[in-house]
Write a protein that holds these residues in place. Structure first.
Motif, short mmCIF file in Angstrom:
data_model
loop_
_atom_site.label_atom_id
_atom_site.label_comp_id
_atom_site.label_asym_id
_atom_site.label_seq_id
_atom_site.Cartn_x
_atom_site.Cartn_y
_atom_site.Cartn_z
N MET A 297 15.44 40.97 66.56
CA MET A 297 14.87 40.14 67.61
C MET A 297 14.33 41.01 68.74
SD MET A 297 15.75 39.09 70.94
CE MET A 297 17.53 39.13 71.02
N VAL A 298 15.08 42.04 69.13
CA VAL A 298 14.63 42.92 70.22
C VAL A 298 13.32 43.61 69.86
CG1 VAL A 298 15.19 44.99 71.53
CG2 VAL A 298 16.94 43.26 71.16
N ILE A 299 13.25 44.13 68.62
CA ILE A 299 12.02 44.81 68.18
C ILE A 299 10.86 43.83 68.12
CG2 ILE A 299 10.94 46.09 66.30
CD1 ILE A 299 13.72 47.13 65.56
N ALA A 300 11.10 42.65 67.53
CA ALA A 300 10.05 41.65 67.41
C ALA A 300 9.57 41.18 68.78
CB ALA A 300 10.54 40.46 66.59
N MET A 301 10.50 41.02 69.71
CA MET A 301 10.12 40.59 71.06
C MET A 301 9.28 41.66 71.75
SD MET A 301 11.30 37.57 71.23
CE MET A 301 10.95 37.23 72.93
N ALA A 302 9.67 42.94 71.59
CA ALA A 302 8.91 44.01 72.22
C ALA A 302 7.48 44.06 71.70
CB ALA A 302 9.61 45.36 71.98
N VAL A 303 7.32 43.98 70.38
CA VAL A 303 5.97 44.01 69.80
C VAL A 303 5.19 42.76 70.18
CG1 VAL A 303 4.66 44.06 67.63
CG2 VAL A 303 6.72 45.46 67.88
N GLY A 304 5.83 41.60 70.06
CA GLY A 304 5.15 40.35 70.37
C GLY A 304 4.73 40.25 71.82
N THR B 283 15.93 33.62 71.40
CA THR B 283 17.13 32.99 70.85
C THR B 283 16.87 32.45 69.45
OG1 THR B 283 17.73 32.35 73.10
CG2 THR B 283 18.93 31.31 71.30
N LEU B 284 15.74 31.77 69.30
CA LEU B 284 15.41 31.20 67.98
C LEU B 284 15.10 32.30 66.97
CD1 LEU B 284 13.20 28.20 69.15
CD2 LEU B 284 15.60 28.18 68.50
N ASN B 285 14.59 33.44 67.45
CA ASN B 285 14.28 34.55 66.54
C ASN B 285 15.54 35.17 65.97
OD1 ASN B 285 11.61 34.81 66.01
ND2 ASN B 285 11.19 36.44 67.46
N VAL B 286 16.64 35.16 66.72
CA VAL B 286 17.90 35.67 66.18
C VAL B 286 18.33 34.83 64.97
CG1 VAL B 286 20.33 36.12 66.64
CG2 VAL B 286 18.63 36.59 68.40
N ALA B 287 18.24 33.51 65.12
CA ALA B 287 18.60 32.62 64.00
C ALA B 287 17.70 32.88 62.80
CB ALA B 287 18.48 31.17 64.44
N LYS B 288 16.41 33.05 63.06
CA LYS B 288 15.48 33.32 61.96
C LYS B 288 15.79 34.64 61.28
CE LYS B 288 10.53 33.91 61.02
NZ LYS B 288 9.16 33.92 61.61
N ALA B 289 16.12 35.66 62.07
CA ALA B 289 16.41 36.98 61.49
C ALA B 289 17.68 36.94 60.65
CB ALA B 289 16.55 38.01 62.61
N ILE B 290 18.71 36.20 61.09
CA ILE B 290 19.94 36.08 60.30
C ILE B 290 19.64 35.41 58.96
CG2 ILE B 290 22.19 34.94 60.20
CD1 ILE B 290 22.38 35.35 63.22
N LEU B 291 18.82 34.37 58.99
CA LEU B 291 18.45 33.70 57.74
C LEU B 291 17.67 34.63 56.82
CD1 LEU B 291 17.36 30.01 58.47
CD2 LEU B 291 19.21 30.82 57.00
N LEU B 292 16.72 35.37 57.38
CA LEU B 292 15.91 36.27 56.56
C LEU B 292 16.77 37.37 55.94
CD1 LEU B 292 12.68 36.62 58.74
CD2 LEU B 292 12.94 35.36 56.59
N GLU B 293 17.72 37.90 56.71
CA GLU B 293 18.62 38.91 56.15
C GLU B 293 19.42 38.32 55.00
OE1 GLU B 293 22.16 40.70 55.09
OE2 GLU B 293 22.26 38.97 56.43
N SER B 294 19.86 37.07 55.17
CA SER B 294 20.62 36.42 54.10
C SER B 294 19.76 36.25 52.85
CB SER B 294 21.12 35.05 54.57
OG SER B 294 21.93 35.19 55.71
N TYR B 295 18.50 35.87 53.04
CA TYR B 295 17.60 35.70 51.89
C TYR B 295 17.45 37.00 51.11
CZ TYR B 295 15.97 31.32 54.05
OH TYR B 295 15.89 30.08 54.60
#
Length: 291
Positions: free
Chosen positions: A99-106, A214-226
Motif C-alpha cells: 500500500m505504501v509503495i502504491a500510494m507513493a507511485v499513485g 485503507t482500501l488498498n491494504v485490503a486489496k493487497a491482502i487479497l492479492l497476496e492470498s490469490y
C-alpha cells in the motif's frame, strides 16, 4: 480572539471527524479487529510453546483444542495457530508495504498529471487507463510467473498493480485544487511547482487519499492470498494465509480446520479494512453533518 477560542476552532474539525467516525459502528469494529490481528501476529508467536516450523509427526492432523494445540495441527504436525500468526505477519506486512509503495507511485503520477494538465496529463492518464485494461489478478499472475517467488517480489508486484486507482483519485483532486486561492498565492510568492504540488495541493487532498490507502491494504491482502494460493507468492516453509489455504485444499474433508483458520483470518482482515475505509470516508467528508 483568545488562545482558548483559537484552540477550540482548530480542534473543531478533528472533533467532528472523530464524532462521525464513532457513529460508524462497523468501522469501529473493523479498527478493533485490525488491532487484534496486528498485535496477535506481532506478539502472538512469542507467547506460544510451539514454533511455526516445529514438526511433530506423532501429532499430525490433531483437531482443534487438542491439548496445547488450540487450532490443531497440520499434515506435518505443525501448530496451526503458530503458523496462522506467522502467516499474519507476512500477509499484513505485504498489504501495508505494498500500500505504501502504491500510494507513493499513485500520488506522484496523479499530482504531476493534475497539476500540469495538457499533454502531461493525457500521457500519464492514458498509461493508467492502459494498465487498468488488464484484469488485476491476471496481470499479477503474469508478472509473478516471470519473477522469482518471494516476499520482496510479491510485495513489489502487488504494488505495481495497485497504484492506478490512487493516481486517478489524486489527479482529480489536484486538478480541482490547483486554481484555488491558496495555490495561486503560493505561486505568486515564488514557490516551485514541486513545493506547490506536495506541500499545498496533495495535503489538501489527503481525505480521499487516506480512504484509498485503507482500501488498498485490503486489496493487497487479497492479492497476496490469490498468488500464494496459486503457488506464485510466498513459498513454503514460510507461512502466509494464502499458501496455508493452498496446502489445506486437499484436506478439506478430512481436516477442514486447516482451511477454516486462514480463510477466516483473510475474511476478517479484508472486511475490517473495508469497513475502516468506509468509516474514514464518512468521517473525513466535511459534507457529512452528523451531530
Amino acid at each position: 480572539m483568545t488562545s482558548a477560542t483559537l484552540a477550540t476552532v482548530q480542534l473543531a474539525p478533528g472533533q467532528a471527524a472523530w464524532r462521525r467516525f464513532r457513529r460508524h459502528r462497523l468501522a469501529l469494529a473493523g479498527a478493533v479487529i485490525i488491532l487484534i490481528l496486528v498485535l496477535g501476529s506481532a506478539l502472538g508467536p512469542y507467547l506460544l510453546p510451539f514454533d511455526d516450523t516445529y514438526i511433530d509427526i506423532m501429532k499430525r492432523f490433531a483437531p482443534p483444542f487438542s491439548g496445547a494445540h488450540i487450532l490443531g495441527t497440520d499434515e506435518l504436525g505443525r501448530d496451526v495457530l503458530a503458523r496462522l500468526m506467522m502467516g499474519g505477519r507476512v500477509s499484513l506486512s505485504i498489504g501495508i508495504v505494498a500500500m505504501v509503495i502504491a500510494m507513493a507511485v499513485g500520488i506522484a503520477v496523479g499530482a504531476f498529471a493534475g497539476f500540469y494538465g495538457g499533454v502531461v496529463c493525457a500521457v500519464l492518464m492514458r498509461l493508467v487507463d492502459a494498465v487498468l485494461c488488464f484484469p488485476t489478478i491476471f496481470l499479477l499472475l503474469a508478472l509473478a510467473a516471470l519473477t522469482e517467488p518471494g516476499l520482496v517480489t510479491t510485495t513489489v508486484l502487488i504494488a505495481a498493480t495497485a497504484w492506478m486507482a490512487v493516481a486517478r483519485v489524486v489527479e482529480a483532486q489536484v486538478r480541482s485544487l490547483r486554481e484555488r486561492e491558496f495555490a495561486v498565492a503560493a505561486l505568486a510568492f515564488g514557490s516551485s511547482n514541486l513545493r506547490i504540488m506536495f506541500r499545498e495541493l496533495v495535503p489538501n487532498a489527503m481525505a480521499p487519499i487516506v480512504v484509498a490507502a485503507t482500501l488498498n491494504v485490503a486489496k493487497a491482502i487479497l492479492l497476496e492470498s490469490y498468488v500464494s494460493y496459486l503457488g506464485y507468492g510466498i513459498q513454503p516453509p514460510a507461512a502466509s494465509w494464502g499458501n496455508m489455504l493452498n496446502n489445506a485444499q486437499i484436506y478439506l474433508t478430512s481436516a477442514p480446520w486447516l482451511a477454516i483458520a486462514p480463510g477466516l483470518a483473510i475474511t476478517l482482515a479484508v472486511t475490517s479494512f473495508n469497513f475502516l475505509g468506509d468509516g474514514l470516508r464518512d468521517a473525513l467528508d466535511p459534507r457529512m453533518n452528523i451531530p
